[in-house]
Design a protein around this motif. Structure first.
Motif, PDB file in Angstrom:
ATOM      1  N   ILE A 223       0.847  -1.204   0.000  1.00  0.00           N
ATOM      2  CA  ILE A 223       0.000   0.000   0.000  1.00  0.00           C
ATOM      3  C   ILE A 223       0.877   1.246   0.000  1.00  0.00           C
ATOM      4  O   ILE A 223       0.626   2.197  -0.743  1.00  0.00           O
ATOM      5  N   ALA A 224       1.917   1.244   0.828  1.00  0.00           N
ATOM      6  CA  ALA A 224       2.817   2.394   0.897  1.00  0.00           C
ATOM      7  C   ALA A 224       3.504   2.631  -0.445  1.00  0.00           C
ATOM      8  O   ALA A 224       3.606   3.772  -0.901  1.00  0.00           O
TER       9      ALA A 224
ATOM     10  N   THR B 234       4.489   9.226  -2.621  1.00  0.00           N
ATOM     11  CA  THR B 234       5.265   9.833  -3.700  1.00  0.00           C
ATOM     12  C   THR B 234       6.732   9.911  -3.274  1.00  0.00           C
ATOM     13  O   THR B 234       7.074   9.713  -2.104  1.00  0.00           O
ATOM     14  N   ARG B 235       7.585  10.259  -4.231  1.00  0.00           N
ATOM     15  CA  ARG B 235       9.008  10.453  -3.885  1.00  0.00           C
ATOM     16  C   ARG B 235       9.165  11.568  -2.856  1.00  0.00           C
ATOM     17  O   ARG B 235       9.992  11.467  -1.955  1.00  0.00           O
ATOM     18  N   ALA B 236       8.362  12.606  -2.977  1.00  0.00           N
ATOM     19  CA  ALA B 236       8.419  13.705  -2.005  1.00  0.00           C
ATOM     20  C   ALA B 236       8.007  13.206  -0.619  1.00  0.00           C
ATOM     21  O   ALA B 236       8.618  13.582   0.390  1.00  0.00           O
ATOM     22  N   ASP B 237       6.973  12.360  -0.559  1.00  0.00           N
ATOM     23  CA  ASP B 237       6.553  11.783   0.720  1.00  0.00           C
ATOM     24  C   ASP B 237       7.700  10.982   1.339  1.00  0.00           C
ATOM     25  O   ASP B 237       7.975  11.094   2.535  1.00  0.00           O
ATOM     26  N   LEU B 238       8.363  10.162   0.515  1.00  0.00           N
ATOM     27  CA  LEU B 238       9.459   9.329   1.007  1.00  0.00           C
ATOM     28  C   LEU B 238      10.633  10.177   1.484  1.00  0.00           C
ATOM     29  O   LEU B 238      11.250   9.863   2.511  1.00  0.00           O
TER      30      LEU B 238
ATOM     31  N   SER C 144      11.950  10.161   5.280  1.00  0.00           N
ATOM     32  CA  SER C 144      13.357   9.869   5.534  1.00  0.00           C
ATOM     33  C   SER C 144      13.996  10.965   6.374  1.00  0.00           C
ATOM     34  O   SER C 144      14.694  10.691   7.359  1.00  0.00           O
ATOM     35  N   LYS C 145      13.738  12.205   5.991  1.00  0.00           N
ATOM     36  CA  LYS C 145      14.316  13.337   6.723  1.00  0.00           C
ATOM     37  C   LYS C 145      13.824  13.350   8.172  1.00  0.00           C
ATOM     38  O   LYS C 145      14.608  13.545   9.103  1.00  0.00           O
ATOM     39  N   HIS C 146      12.530  13.109   8.360  1.00  0.00           N
ATOM     40  CA  HIS C 146      11.959  13.109   9.700  1.00  0.00           C
ATOM     41  C   HIS C 146      12.531  11.965  10.551  1.00  0.00           C
ATOM     42  O   HIS C 146      12.892  12.166  11.720  1.00  0.00           O
ATOM     43  N   MET C 147      12.630  10.779   9.970  1.00  0.00           N
ATOM     44  CA  MET C 147      13.157   9.635  10.715  1.00  0.00           C
ATOM     45  C   MET C 147      14.630   9.834  11.076  1.00  0.00           C
ATOM     46  O   MET C 147      15.061   9.501  12.176  1.00  0.00           O
TER      47      MET C 147
ATOM     48  N   ASP D 294      17.117   6.537  -4.001  1.00  0.00           N
ATOM     49  CA  ASP D 294      15.920   5.912  -3.458  1.00  0.00           C
ATOM     50  C   ASP D 294      16.166   4.436  -3.181  1.00  0.00           C
ATOM     51  O   ASP D 294      16.798   3.736  -3.971  1.00  0.00           O
ATOM     52  N   ALA D 295      15.651   3.977  -2.066  1.00  0.00           N
ATOM     53  CA  ALA D 295      15.711   2.542  -1.750  1.00  0.00           C
ATOM     54  C   ALA D 295      14.604   1.840  -2.528  1.00  0.00           C
ATOM     55  O   ALA D 295      13.529   2.369  -2.713  1.00  0.00           O
ATOM     56  N   GLU D 296      14.896   0.664  -3.006  1.00  0.00           N
ATOM     57  CA  GLU D 296      13.887  -0.087  -3.756  1.00  0.00           C
ATOM     58  C   GLU D 296      13.651  -1.418  -3.116  1.00  0.00           C
ATOM     59  O   GLU D 296      14.436  -2.017  -2.544  1.00  0.00           O
TER      60      GLU D 296
END
Length: 56
Positions: A23-24, A29-33, A37-40, A54-56
């Motif tokens: 689902i994720a 989107t790439r912006a969401d990811l 990432s920045k927040h984590m 980007d991780a795949e």
């Protein structure tokens, strides 16, 4: 007690891999990811890596 805990964790991981991650992948989107990432990284005190592929 450890066997019960391991079973619980295994069921959680199966559900995460089979339901949540697909689902994720479909919805984020790439912006969401990048934002996640920045927040984590910030929560863990790690530096931001804007050029990380980007991780795949």
């Amino acid at each position: 007690m450890l066997t019960k805990f391991a079973g619980h964790v295994r069921r959680h991981l199966v559900a995460e891999n089979a339901i949540l991650l697909p689902i994720a992948r479909a919805r984020l989107t790439r912006a969401d990811l990048r934002h996640l990432s920045k927040h984590m990284r910030s929560r863990r005190g790690l530096p931001d890596f804007p050029g990380t592929p980007d991780a795949e």
